[in-house]
Enzyme design. Sequence first.
Site, short mmCIF file in Angstrom:
data_model
loop_
_atom_site.label_atom_id
_atom_site.label_comp_id
_atom_site.label_asym_id
_atom_site.label_seq_id
_atom_site.Cartn_x
_atom_site.Cartn_y
_atom_site.Cartn_z
N HIS A 195 -7.60 9.53 -1.71
CA HIS A 195 -6.94 9.51 -0.41
C HIS A 195 -7.81 10.11 0.71
CE1 HIS A 195 -2.53 9.18 1.10
NE2 HIS A 195 -3.36 9.02 2.12
N ASP A 238 0.84 -1.19 0.00
CA ASP A 238 0.00 0.00 0.00
C ASP A 238 0.88 1.25 0.00
OD1 ASP A 238 -2.89 1.18 0.70
OD2 ASP A 238 -1.40 2.27 1.89
N LYS A 296 -2.77 6.00 -4.41
CA LYS A 296 -3.89 6.91 -4.09
C LYS A 296 -3.68 8.27 -4.74
CE LYS A 296 -3.69 4.72 0.47
NZ LYS A 296 -2.27 4.57 0.85
N TYR A 301 3.16 9.72 -0.38
CA TYR A 301 4.28 9.14 0.38
C TYR A 301 5.64 9.39 -0.30
CZ TYR A 301 0.40 6.43 2.45
OH TYR A 301 -0.78 6.04 3.04
#
Length: 274
Positions: free
Chosen positions: A109, A46, A76, A51
Amino acid sequence: MTNIPLKTLYNGVSVPQLGLGVYKVPPEDVYQTVSSALKAGYRHIDTASYYENENGVGKAIKDSGIPREKLFITTKVWNDDHGYDRTLQAFEKSMEKLNMDYVDLYLIHWPIPEIFPETWKALEKLYKDGRVKAIGVSNFLDHHLQTLLTDAKIKPVVNQIELHPKLIQKQTVEFCRENDIAVESWSPLGRARYLDDVILEKLAKKYDKTVAQIMIRWHIQHDFIVIPKSTKAKRQAENMAVFDFELSPEDMKQIDGMDEGFRIGSHPDEIMNK
Ligand SMILES: NC(=O)c1ccc[n+]([C@@H]2O[C@H](COP(=O)([O-])OP(=O)(O)OC[C@H]3O[C@@H](n4cnc5c(N)ncnc54)[C@H](OP(=O)(O)O)[C@@H]3O)[C@@H](O)[C@H]2O)c1
């Protein structure tokens, strides 16, 4: 061989019920983190554009030699990429970074007010075009889902929300169950804040497991998809070793009773477009 069970989503796609989350894994560490997880038997990763580690995730996957179809990869669309066109562009950027031509699951998200239904239309297009195997949302409360469902042609398969013993989000989980939307737990270990909880420690002793394993098993028995993060090979292996024991119904209830409605992350109604 991996012993992680598969969970079938309402559109027929199967997802390993336990995966590895890579939030806050720095780009320079993510290659090693994902490589060791894949070696241990993880097949579900994930990540998110937010990120900033999609590059390393993609490289570790390529170098692992594991056939792409044996893996389940989620990414996402971030808050400032909402809207139909921007989302399609953000998706292409993620694909480029991951060095993939599809992802298994693409999520919104956060439910940025007003605009998320437009963003959802872009996800529906990606799904219809075969660019993603499944589409879903993250951090949606039941009222966000209700809004989405009034206009959606395709229902989300997953809602990824903050879930751990201090936050069980009963109302949203029930709404998802009623609508056949799978629930996925983020910060399933409460970001390591409750490892010294007295109830959990007692249960760890009783089952001869670690507190982390007790928490992960609790998610599994609630039929949640669970994505604990660890950069350490030893903990990655520990977090996977949860399929050889079962918590009793009384002990499940005891953990449910720890709920304090306490959030580590933002409240979904307070998130703003950045
Ligand atoms: N959709 C969203 O908005 C959202 C938000 C947050 C997170 N997520 C996803 O959910 C994933 C998991 O959540 P999270 O990373 O916030 O928190 P988490 O998985 O609940 O906890 C991670 C923390 O626990 C430690 N840890 C892991 N296994 C352990 C073990 N067996 N014993 C002791 N400590 C252990 C990790 O440290 P080490 O790494 O040092 O082992 C890290 O500090 C994320 O990585 C991300 O993929 C999604």
